[in-house]
Design a protein around this motif. Sequence first.
Motif: not given
Length: 560
Positions: A375-376, A395-398, A440-442, A467-468
């Motif tokens: 997905x990312x 997790x999103x930023x990583x 925003x990916x969150x 939103x994941x």
Amino acid sequence: MSKTSAKANARYLSKILKAHQCRDVVIAPGSRNAPMILAFTEDTDYNCVSAPDERSAAFTALGMTIGSKQPVAVICSSGSAVVNFYPAVVEAYYQRLPLVVITADRPLEWVDQGVGQTIRQENVYGRHIVFSANLVRDPSDTLARHYNQRLINEAMIASERGPVHINVPFDEPLYDLIDEPEEDIHLIQKLKPELLLDEDYMNGLAEIWDSSAKVMVLAGQMPPDKWLQEALENLHQKSPFLVLSETVSNLDIPNAIGSIDRMINTISEEDRKDLAPDLLITIGGEVVSKMVKKFLKEHPPRYHWHVDEAGEVKDPFMSLQTLIPVQTDNFFDQMEGFVTSRESAYPDKWLQVDRKKSEGQQQYSQKVAYSDFKVFDHILQNLPPKSILHCANSASIRYAQLFDHNKGIEHYANRGTSGIDGCTSTAIGHALTTHAMVTLVTGDVAFLYDSNALWNDRLPANLRVIIINNQGGNIFRIIEGPAGQDSLERYQETVHTLQGKGIAETYGVDYQKTTDEKELLKALPAFFENASGPRILEVMTPRLESPGILKDFFKSLKKG
């Protein structure tokens, strides 16, 4: 004639803040702060935003400082409202953002006397603020008036170093308006000199540089800086060096490895020793990668310089020897004039390794099953050109660090304290200051935690929230330790079946959900099209499979 508050301190604030380039104000509603609400909203020089939740209001203001690169004020009533600002204050402190926190207070005489909404507000933010001002309640003489105005000026000057707090006691009546009076306002400005190191210092540093076969620059969190990029590129042409950066470093230069974890976590111990620098130069703020921190502690450099205009000591690798308190671009500009011209195979070797890791990542992405990783990859490939990306913690930023950066995309995250609180509010604030698309990916937990961010009277149409949703804090299945504990699902991962649809409907935000790769690929192009309001895309992903797919990614690169 225009109207304003009858309270002198409210008028002083509205007049002095704009003289210091503060034109954006986020207002949390209340009664004790009514004089300030009147003073700012009656002044057409200010852009005022209403956000009822104080925690969200403060993070919205923080996001506006990121976008405008100017001081932004956030105002609240007295009592517990004040401490709800604290998470954003701490984040602003560690990011050194000019957040101007203005709290209304009851008269000092009523503190600890059983009066409602009255707490000990003076210096309430303790060591996480760069300046605190506690104004005299009703300045009735020249000395008191000058004192209050001086304190406001001091706070605004100090805000270039981080968040400041102005505590303003008011007695009733609170709602009286008067015609705008002619009154003397005392203004103080601070000139900013351009600091350079003298020739003796530079000769000594250049001697160390020239004697170091392996020079590495590690960049932490920074806003885009074209002057720094130019200085780094020019110096690299004369004396090549390797740059390790992250998405939030916002560096777009050819000699940079932008996916640190992807490389460091997939090379042999022998290669790590070869990668270890003789001279390490650190720049910028916090570093996301735990792996690079571990690597540099296990393989300490012979020399470690930290370039920081504020002159603050930061030594997370326990190797710092020299603190260089000048503007970063000026330092590298100066270095170009002192180092010896030479060639170096060190950066080219590791850039080639990075290219191979990038190819391995692309191959893995193509064959891997539907997951957070997949997905990312799709999201990052579909971001609009010249847009802005915010990633929530953790997790999103990583995940974002594992892929090649898209040129022209600005990256941001609340990595001052790395908390999940306020990520959505920060992105909203940033979107309020720009015409560019802000995405925003969150994760689901971070989104739910900050759902009041959408309780805002100026929701920007250029905001997109993805939103994941993997039904919990999936980061706890990735990091070492929690996965084997009986307490994992209930107390750390906090497994749930909640979704964002109800929240979107509550705040009137366009909402869409996808449950597989085919639906996601179909939804993304339309999701980023211009619209009359913000949009939310909730992407459902497999909770149990995603952590294993991430771990298999690193294993596949090690084999390659």
